[in-house]
Design a protein around this motif. Structure first.
Motif, PDB file in Angstrom:
ATOM      1  N   ARG A  29      35.677   3.528  56.011  1.00 24.56           N
ATOM      2  CA  ARG A  29      36.084   3.792  57.396  1.00 24.56           C
ATOM      3  C   ARG A  29      35.660   2.571  58.193  1.00 24.56           C
ATOM      4  NH1 ARG A  29      33.647   6.186  61.843  1.00 24.56           N
ATOM      5  NH2 ARG A  29      31.853   6.896  60.608  1.00 24.56           N
ATOM      6  N   GLU A 109      31.591   3.150  57.713  1.00 21.63           N
ATOM      7  CA  GLU A 109      31.110   4.107  56.709  1.00 21.63           C
ATOM      8  C   GLU A 109      31.739   3.806  55.358  1.00 21.63           C
ATOM      9  OE1 GLU A 109      31.007   8.985  56.001  1.00 21.63           O
ATOM     10  OE2 GLU A 109      32.218   8.114  57.608  1.00 21.63           O
ATOM     11  N   TYR A 131      40.271  12.772  51.943  1.00 20.93           N
ATOM     12  CA  TYR A 131      39.343  12.316  52.979  1.00 20.93           C
ATOM     13  C   TYR A 131      40.094  12.140  54.296  1.00 20.93           C
ATOM     14  CZ  TYR A 131      41.556   7.793  52.293  1.00 20.93           C
ATOM     15  OH  TYR A 131      42.486   6.779  52.208  1.00 20.93           O
ATOM     16  N   PHE A 133      39.643  12.162  58.991  1.00 17.99           N
ATOM     17  CA  PHE A 133      38.832  12.362  60.196  1.00 17.99           C
ATOM     18  C   PHE A 133      39.675  13.119  61.208  1.00 17.99           C
ATOM     19  CE2 PHE A 133      36.614  11.412  64.090  1.00 17.99           C
ATOM     20  CZ  PHE A 133      35.284  11.301  63.706  1.00 17.99           C
ATOM     21  N   THR A 163      36.062  21.819  56.022  1.00 19.79           N
ATOM     22  CA  THR A 163      35.400  21.613  57.303  1.00 19.79           C
ATOM     23  C   THR A 163      35.575  20.154  57.718  1.00 19.79           C
ATOM     24  OG1 THR A 163      33.261  20.964  56.372  1.00 19.79           O
ATOM     25  CG2 THR A 163      33.670  23.338  56.659  1.00 19.79           C
ATOM     26  N   ALA A 164      35.362  19.876  58.985  1.00 18.89           N
ATOM     27  CA  ALA A 164      35.465  18.506  59.482  1.00 18.89           C
ATOM     28  C   ALA A 164      34.490  17.592  58.758  1.00 18.89           C
ATOM     29  CB  ALA A 164      35.217  18.481  60.987  1.00 18.89           C
ATOM     30  N   THR A 165      33.309  18.106  58.451  1.00 18.74           N
ATOM     31  CA  THR A 165      32.296  17.306  57.753  1.00 18.74           C
ATOM     32  C   THR A 165      32.704  17.016  56.328  1.00 18.74           C
ATOM     33  OG1 THR A 165      30.552  18.253  59.138  1.00 18.74           O
ATOM     34  CG2 THR A 165      29.872  17.208  57.079  1.00 18.74           C
ATOM     35  N   GLN A 166      33.250  18.015  55.629  1.00 15.13           N
ATOM     36  CA  GLN A 166      33.700  17.805  54.248  1.00 15.13           C
ATOM     37  C   GLN A 166      34.814  16.775  54.200  1.00 15.13           C
ATOM     38  OE1 GLN A 166      34.601  21.937  53.472  1.00 15.13           O
ATOM     39  NE2 GLN A 166      32.938  22.101  51.984  1.00 15.13           N
ATOM     40  N   GLN A 168      35.416  14.347  56.333  1.00 15.02           N
ATOM     41  CA  GLN A 168      34.885  13.018  56.634  1.00 15.02           C
ATOM     42  C   GLN A 168      34.094  12.455  55.458  1.00 15.02           C
ATOM     43  OE1 GLN A 168      32.706  12.790  60.315  1.00 15.02           O
ATOM     44  NE2 GLN A 168      31.901  10.749  59.882  1.00 15.02           N
ATOM     45  N   ALA A 169      33.382  13.314  54.741  1.00 17.89           N
ATOM     46  CA  ALA A 169      32.588  12.866  53.596  1.00 17.89           C
ATOM     47  C   ALA A 169      33.456  12.546  52.389  1.00 17.89           C
ATOM     48  CB  ALA A 169      31.557  13.929  53.230  1.00 17.89           C
TER      49      ALA A 169
END
Length: 235
Positions: A29, A109, A131, A133, A163-166, A168-169
């Motif tokens: 990113r 990132e 992946y 965002f 989820t938003a976190t998953q 992004q990760a």
């Protein structure tokens, strides 16, 4: 590195089994200067599937592991209008030339970083890294060993079951009805949607929307493999 995303820029490295320096699958990113980012967003909106790409300049060399360790957090690049499989791989016309107008790209990132291991077998099922965002999501084919293929695509929207976190990760998903039995010579994802498995759970079947114009880049060439398994076909 191919450029994906509109509101958030992601870069996917072009791996090569033929060069030890490029035997990595990497997703970043990143951020660009305002005027460059604005131009890219305009172009991407006009051309959703064009393979815009960046190449680091000769005066600012680094290794991919240096990105992972954060020893290198930025580097200078040239931005190109597309990429071709011809002649072993070649970028299109220059959009921004860092030799004249230095473009300093910032790595925000490291989303995914994996050195290749030829001892690892192909996954039984077609596997991709998912992946993104916010509402934007992308897929990158999980590359194993020579021969294999690189496939980068953007989804119509982020799946609701992440989820938003998953997202992004970054996660890996398996396409339940698609075995990776042989190397395709064009995109293996041509239907509007597929059943996906997340986190390897055998009883999980999740709908994954692909869309009709998702592919930004597909290739078995460009020095990815020692011998292009699709060299006799148009790429």
């Amino acid at each position: 590195m191919f450029m994906l995303g509109i509101n958030m820029l992601f870069l996917t490295h072009m791996p090569m089994f033929t060069m030890k320096e490029h035997m990595y699958q990497v997703i970043l990113r990143a951020s660009l200067p305002h005027e460059v980012a604005a131009l890219y967003r305009t172009l991407r909106l006009q051309n959703p599937t064009r393979p815009y790409n960046l190449i680091n300049v000769e005066s600012d060399l680094f290794t991919l592991p240096q990105l992972k360790t954060r020893e290198v957090g930025s580097f200078k690049v040239t931005m190109y209008d597309g990429y071709s499989n011809n002649d072993g791989g070649s970028p299109g016309p220059v959009l921004f030339n860092s030799d004249k107008e230095p473009i300093s790209l910032i790595v925000d990132e490291v989303v995914y970083f994996r050195p290749f291991d030829f001892a690892c077998p192909y996954p039984e099922l077609l596997t991709y890294i998912l992946y993104g965002f916010g509402r934007e999501a992308h897929l990158s084919h999980y590359i194993s060993h020579d021969p294999d293929f690189q496939h980068e695509l953007t989804l119509p929207s982020a799946p609701s079951w992440l989820t938003a976190t998953q997202l992004q990760a970054g996660v890996q998903v398996n396409f339940i009805d698609l075995e990776q039995s042989e190397i395709p010579c064009s995109s293996p994802l041509i239907e509007p949607s597929y059943k996906a498995r997340f986190q390897g759970q055998p009883d999980t079947e999740l709908a994954l929307q692909i869309g009709s114009e998702a592919t930004i880049w597909f290739s078995t060439g460009n020095l990815l493999n020692a011998k292009d398994p699709c060299s006799s076909q148009d790429g």
